[in-house]
Structures are given as C-alpha cells and as structure tokens.
Motif scaffolding. Structure first.
Motif, PDB file in Angstrom:
ATOM      1  N   GLY A 106       0.791  -1.226   0.000  1.00 33.76           N
ATOM      2  CA  GLY A 106       0.000   0.000   0.000  1.00 33.76           C
ATOM      3  C   GLY A 106       0.821   1.272   0.000  1.00 33.76           C
ATOM      4  N   ALA A 107       2.150   1.186   0.228  1.00 36.74           N
ATOM      5  CA  ALA A 107       2.982   2.391   0.226  1.00 36.74           C
ATOM      6  C   ALA A 107       3.011   2.996  -1.176  1.00 36.74           C
ATOM      7  CB  ALA A 107       4.389   2.067   0.695  1.00 36.74           C
ATOM      8  N   ASN A 108       2.879   4.330  -1.244  1.00 37.59           N
ATOM      9  CA  ASN A 108       2.865   4.979  -2.558  1.00 37.59           C
ATOM     10  C   ASN A 108       3.671   6.286  -2.575  1.00 37.59           C
ATOM     11  OD1 ASN A 108       1.169   6.857  -1.284  1.00 37.59           O
ATOM     12  ND2 ASN A 108      -0.669   5.796  -1.978  1.00 37.59           N
ATOM     13  N   GLY A 109       4.626   6.469  -1.698  1.00 31.99           N
ATOM     14  CA  GLY A 109       5.487   7.650  -1.643  1.00 31.99           C
ATOM     15  C   GLY A 109       5.846   7.893  -0.183  1.00 31.99           C
ATOM     16  N   MET A 166       4.461   1.197  12.783  1.00 36.50           N
ATOM     17  CA  MET A 166       3.505   2.280  13.013  1.00 36.50           C
ATOM     18  C   MET A 166       2.359   2.223  12.014  1.00 36.50           C
ATOM     19  SD  MET A 166       4.159   6.367  13.583  1.00 36.50           S
ATOM     20  CE  MET A 166       5.096   6.624  12.087  1.00 36.50           C
ATOM     21  N   LEU A 167       2.668   2.018  10.745  1.00 43.95           N
ATOM     22  CA  LEU A 167       1.616   1.925   9.730  1.00 43.95           C
ATOM     23  C   LEU A 167       0.686   0.751  10.012  1.00 43.95           C
ATOM     24  CD1 LEU A 167       3.683   2.759   6.526  1.00 43.95           C
ATOM     25  CD2 LEU A 167       1.830   4.142   7.478  1.00 43.95           C
ATOM     26  N   ASP A 168       1.263  -0.404  10.372  1.00 42.80           N
ATOM     27  CA  ASP A 168       0.435  -1.575  10.692  1.00 42.80           C
ATOM     28  C   ASP A 168      -0.522  -1.263  11.832  1.00 42.80           C
ATOM     29  OD1 ASP A 168       1.560  -3.193   8.752  1.00 42.80           O
ATOM     30  OD2 ASP A 168       2.947  -4.200  10.116  1.00 42.80           O
ATOM     31  N   GLN A 169      -0.016  -0.608  12.878  1.00 47.71           N
ATOM     32  CA  GLN A 169      -0.859  -0.288  14.033  1.00 47.71           C
ATOM     33  C   GLN A 169      -1.997   0.648  13.643  1.00 47.71           C
ATOM     34  OE1 GLN A 169       1.318   1.051  17.542  1.00 47.71           O
ATOM     35  NE2 GLN A 169       3.079  -0.159  16.893  1.00 47.71           N
ATOM     36  N   GLU A 195      -1.761   3.499   1.447  1.00 46.24           N
ATOM     37  CA  GLU A 195      -3.212   3.455   1.265  1.00 46.24           C
ATOM     38  C   GLU A 195      -3.680   2.009   1.214  1.00 46.24           C
ATOM     39  OE1 GLU A 195      -6.476   5.826  -1.488  1.00 46.24           O
ATOM     40  OE2 GLU A 195      -4.358   5.825  -2.033  1.00 46.24           O
ATOM     41  N   ARG A 196      -4.731   1.724   1.982  1.00 47.49           N
ATOM     42  CA  ARG A 196      -5.372   0.410   1.968  1.00 47.49           C
ATOM     43  C   ARG A 196      -6.875   0.599   2.132  1.00 47.49           C
ATOM     44  NH1 ARG A 196      -1.602  -3.151   6.121  1.00 47.49           N
ATOM     45  NH2 ARG A 196       0.297  -3.133   4.864  1.00 47.49           N
TER      46      ARG A 196
END
Length: 199
Positions: free
Chosen positions: A144-147, A191-194, A165-166
C-alpha cells in the motif's frame, strides 16, 4: 510549474556552489545542464544535494533566497514550526522542522498538486546511462505504500515520510531520528500496521 513559470524541459545550469555540495549527490559538474524533470527525479530518488542547490538557484536566484521562499510557503500551508535555511536539508542550527509539519507537507503535495505526486512514487531513474535506484525500502516492500521521501544527516539521523493506502484509507506517517535505515524502516512499518488496524 503549476503556474507555468517553469517547465519540465527547462535546462538548469549547475553553478560551482551547487557542484561543490556534500553527498548525497548526483556528481554534477560546474557548467553542466540538467533538465528540471531529471532534477526532480534525482531529488526524490537520490536526495541529491548538488541538484537541490542547482534547482534552488534556478528558481530563487540564490539558495538563501530560495530557502526564504520555502519557509514562506511552509507557513502558508500550515507548517508552523518549520524554518528552512538551505535547499538540501544539510545541517544548519537555524533550520528546523517537526514530524507534524512534514506530514502537513506530504498532505499538501497530494491535495494541492496531485498532477505531480507520481514523482514521489519513483523507485528509480536513469542518469548518464545508469539506473539509480531508491533507498526507500518501505516504498518498495510495504503493501500500500505509494510515496514520499527519505532523508538523512548525521545530526538528524535517518528520517522518512511515508504515504500508504489500503481499502480507500490513506495514512501519512513520519519517523525522525532513526539510528539506522533498517531501524527507521522497521519503526515505520510497525507504526503503519498499528494505524491501519485501528482505522
């Protein structure tokens, strides 16, 4: 660019000052020309300090004037605690920003200039016949990472702003002061997972 004052095809002349910048750099020589589009690619993928100064001088006349313009723009978009003194982010005790302000910048790039955001997704570019790859491993391996952008100096440590983004939800996350790229990237993924689990 959005106002039509400069174009992607514009040629930027490299000054002695730009060519003399500390690494990371593209290795431009004084008097060399680089297109604005290639300059953008080199800034995003390689964090090229020589390119940053060349662009600053092209747009602002001098690097210090460009830094003042950057600071004015930063305040206008809500980066309350940011002051720029140079174009590259190389150490200067007067230069400051915060994680919040960098998230504001990331959001502004997407919201105000969506036509240019794809540059911040780049994972490589070609210069002088060589392919130069990104050192933003989160961009290349996080679902989902885009920048957006990495950064490093000895003073500030290993830094990263990431957009991911997901399921139609976008998160902008910032890590500052990592002790290594690996530690920084692991902290970003965690952090993103959380946050994705919470939302």
């Amino acid at each position: 660019m959005a106002q039509g004052k400069i174009q992607l095809t514009d040629e930027i002349k490299v000054s002695a000052n730009a060519a003399s910048q500390d690494p990371s750099k593209l290795g431009l020589a004084r008097g060399e020309n680089i297109t604005l589009e290639l300059a953008i690619q080199a800034l995003v993928v390689k964090s090229a300090n020589d390119v940053a100064v060349a662009v600053a001088e092209h747009i602002g006349g001098t690097e210090s004037k460009f830094a003042r313009l950057m600071t004015q723009r930063a305040r206008a978009i809500g980066m309350r605690s940011t002051t720029f003194t140079n174009a590259s982010g190389l150490p200067d005790t007067r230069q400051r920003t915060t994680a919040r302000d960098l998230a504001v910048l990331g959001r502004s790039l997407m919201r105000d200039f969506p036509q240019y955001y794809d540059y911040f997704r780049l994972t490589s570019f070609v210069y002088d016949g060589k392919t130069i790859k990104t050192h933003n491993d989160v961009l290349t391996d996080y679902d989902g990472a885009n920048g957006i952008k990495t950064g490093y100096t000895r003073v500030s440590g290993f830094n990263l702003v990431t957009s991911a983004e997901r399921d139609g939800r976008r998160i902008i996350a910032v890590i500052l002061g990592g002790e290594s790229a690996r530690v920084r990237d692991a902290a970003m993924r965690s952090m993103l997972d959380q946050v994705f689990r919470k939302v």
